[in-house]
Design a protein around this motif. Structure first.
Motif, PDB file in Angstrom:
ATOM      1  N   GLY A   1       0.784  -1.233   0.000  1.00 36.27           N
ATOM      2  CA  GLY A   1       0.000   0.000   0.000  1.00 36.27           C
ATOM      3  C   GLY A   1       0.809   1.272   0.000  1.00 36.27           C
ATOM      4  N   VAL A   2       2.124   1.184  -0.174  1.00 38.89           N
ATOM      5  CA  VAL A   2       2.969   2.382  -0.220  1.00 38.89           C
ATOM      6  C   VAL A   2       3.525   2.528  -1.630  1.00 38.89           C
ATOM      7  CG1 VAL A   2       5.012   3.552   0.682  1.00 38.89           C
ATOM      8  CG2 VAL A   2       3.578   2.202   2.215  1.00 38.89           C
ATOM      9  N   LEU A   3       3.150   3.622  -2.286  1.00 35.35           N
ATOM     10  CA  LEU A   3       3.678   3.950  -3.604  1.00 35.35           C
ATOM     11  C   LEU A   3       4.977   4.715  -3.417  1.00 35.35           C
ATOM     12  CD1 LEU A   3       3.396   4.295  -6.724  1.00 35.35           C
ATOM     13  CD2 LEU A   3       2.203   6.440  -6.220  1.00 35.35           C
ATOM     14  N   THR A   4       6.050   4.254  -4.054  1.00 33.31           N
ATOM     15  CA  THR A   4       7.339   4.944  -4.008  1.00 33.31           C
ATOM     16  C   THR A   4       7.717   5.328  -5.430  1.00 33.31           C
ATOM     17  OG1 THR A   4       8.038   3.653  -2.092  1.00 33.31           O
ATOM     18  CG2 THR A   4       9.772   4.780  -3.334  1.00 33.31           C
ATOM     19  N   VAL A   5       7.939   6.622  -5.649  1.00 33.31           N
ATOM     20  CA  VAL A   5       8.362   7.139  -6.949  1.00 33.31           C
ATOM     21  C   VAL A   5       9.737   7.754  -6.762  1.00 33.31           C
ATOM     22  CG1 VAL A   5       7.854   8.739  -8.832  1.00 33.31           C
ATOM     23  CG2 VAL A   5       5.974   7.595  -7.621  1.00 33.31           C
ATOM     24  N   THR A   6      10.705   7.308  -7.570  1.00 34.48           N
ATOM     25  CA  THR A   6      12.078   7.805  -7.488  1.00 34.48           C
ATOM     26  C   THR A   6      12.425   8.508  -8.792  1.00 34.48           C
ATOM     27  OG1 THR A   6      12.649   5.931  -6.068  1.00 34.48           O
ATOM     28  CG2 THR A   6      14.476   7.146  -7.049  1.00 34.48           C
ATOM     29  N   VAL A   7      12.934   9.752  -8.670  1.00 32.12           N
ATOM     30  CA  VAL A   7      13.338  10.544  -9.815  1.00 32.12           C
ATOM     31  C   VAL A   7      14.806  10.902  -9.642  1.00 32.12           C
ATOM     32  CG1 VAL A   7      12.838  12.589 -11.200  1.00 32.12           C
ATOM     33  CG2 VAL A   7      11.003  11.539  -9.852  1.00 32.12           C
ATOM     34  N   PRO A   8      15.695  10.304 -10.447  1.00 30.68           N
ATOM     35  CA  PRO A   8      17.119  10.617 -10.321  1.00 30.68           C
ATOM     36  C   PRO A   8      17.425  12.069 -10.694  1.00 30.68           C
ATOM     37  CG  PRO A   8      16.778   8.675 -11.715  1.00 30.68           C
ATOM     38  CD  PRO A   8      15.448   9.301 -11.471  1.00 30.68           C
ATOM     39  N   LYS A   9      18.590  12.559 -10.213  1.00 35.53           N
ATOM     40  CA  LYS A   9      19.061  13.905 -10.553  1.00 35.53           C
ATOM     41  C   LYS A   9      20.090  13.825 -11.679  1.00 35.53           C
ATOM     42  CE  LYS A   9      18.926  15.932  -5.945  1.00 35.53           C
ATOM     43  NZ  LYS A   9      19.801  16.513  -4.928  1.00 35.53           N
ATOM     44  N   LYS A  10      20.201  14.927 -12.416  1.00 38.89           N
ATOM     45  CA  LYS A  10      21.254  15.040 -13.417  1.00 38.89           C
ATOM     46  C   LYS A  10      22.596  15.111 -12.706  1.00 38.89           C
ATOM     47  CE  LYS A  10      18.252  17.522 -16.592  1.00 38.89           C
ATOM     48  NZ  LYS A  10      17.955  18.805 -17.203  1.00 38.89           N
ATOM     49  N   ARG A  11      23.638  14.587 -13.343  1.00 38.01           N
ATOM     50  CA  ARG A  11      24.990  14.624 -12.742  1.00 38.01           C
ATOM     51  C   ARG A  11      25.439  16.055 -12.521  1.00 38.01           C
ATOM     52  NH1 ARG A  11      28.732   9.778 -14.851  1.00 38.01           N
ATOM     53  NH2 ARG A  11      27.196   8.176 -14.475  1.00 38.01           N
ATOM     54  N   GLY A  12      26.206  16.227 -11.446  1.00 34.41           N
ATOM     55  CA  GLY A  12      26.754  17.550 -11.147  1.00 34.41           C
ATOM     56  C   GLY A  12      25.746  18.485 -10.516  1.00 34.41           C
ATOM     57  N   GLN A  13      24.539  17.974 -10.203  1.00 34.72           N
ATOM     58  CA  GLN A  13      23.509  18.807  -9.610  1.00 34.72           C
ATOM     59  C   GLN A  13      22.971  18.175  -8.335  1.00 34.72           C
ATOM     60  OE1 GLN A  13      20.527  20.098 -12.342  1.00 34.72           O
ATOM     61  NE2 GLN A  13      22.006  20.774 -13.838  1.00 34.72           N
ATOM     62  N   GLU A  14      23.843  17.496  -7.617  1.00 35.15           N
ATOM     63  CA  GLU A  14      23.439  16.873  -6.370  1.00 35.15           C
ATOM     64  C   GLU A  14      23.181  17.936  -5.316  1.00 35.15           C
ATOM     65  OE1 GLU A  14      26.062  15.608  -8.167  1.00 35.15           O
ATOM     66  OE2 GLU A  14      25.010  13.832  -8.835  1.00 35.15           O
ATOM     67  N   ALA A  15      22.491  17.536  -4.259  1.00 33.70           N
ATOM     68  CA  ALA A  15      22.147  18.468  -3.170  1.00 33.70           C
ATOM     69  C   ALA A  15      23.366  18.982  -2.456  1.00 33.70           C
ATOM     70  CB  ALA A  15      21.224  17.770  -2.175  1.00 33.70           C
TER      71      ALA A  15
END
Length: 119
Positions: free
Chosen positions: A105-119
């Motif tokens: 019952g838990v929907l997990t959506v993962t969206v990767p980041k572009k390289r060089g733009q990490e937090a």
């Protein structure tokens, strides 16, 4: 896996009763992770869709049990409803690499980041 569609699904605000579906959104060094608790919902009833402009949405429908002619209902507390949630992602999101899954019952959506733009 939950299917990821590119087509847009029209669900009016009137029928989007589950707009209050609670969502957790965290940003990690590698990407954005969304989690939604969708009890009673089968993964086949959830769609994750990508739109232009860094927008993704998920939607679905919760339906009541089928009523039989000879049934006598004493109480109905679980209603049928549709929901739709949209999110605009930052420029660093790789929209073409979204992954979605649903477990217990838990929907997990993962969206990767572009390289060089990490937090």
């Amino acid at each position: 896996m939950v299917p990821i569609l590119s087509a847009r699904l029209d669900i009016s605000n009137e029928t989007s009763q589950f707009a209050a579906t609670r969502i957790d959104w965290k940003e990690t060094p590698k990407g954005h992770v969304f989690k939604a608790y969708l009890p009673r919902l089968k993964k086949e009833k959830v769609n994750v869709e990508v739109e232009e402009g860094k927008i993704f949405q998920f939607c679905g429908e919760m339906s009541r049990d089928k009523e039989e002619e000879n049934d006598t209902w004493h109480r109905i507390e679980r209603s049928s409803s549709k929901f739709l949630r949209k999110f605009r992602l930052p420029e660093n999101a790789k929209m073409d690499q979204i992954k979605a899954s649903m477990v217990n019952g838990v929907l997990t959506v993962t969206v990767p980041k572009k390289r060089g733009q990490e937090a």
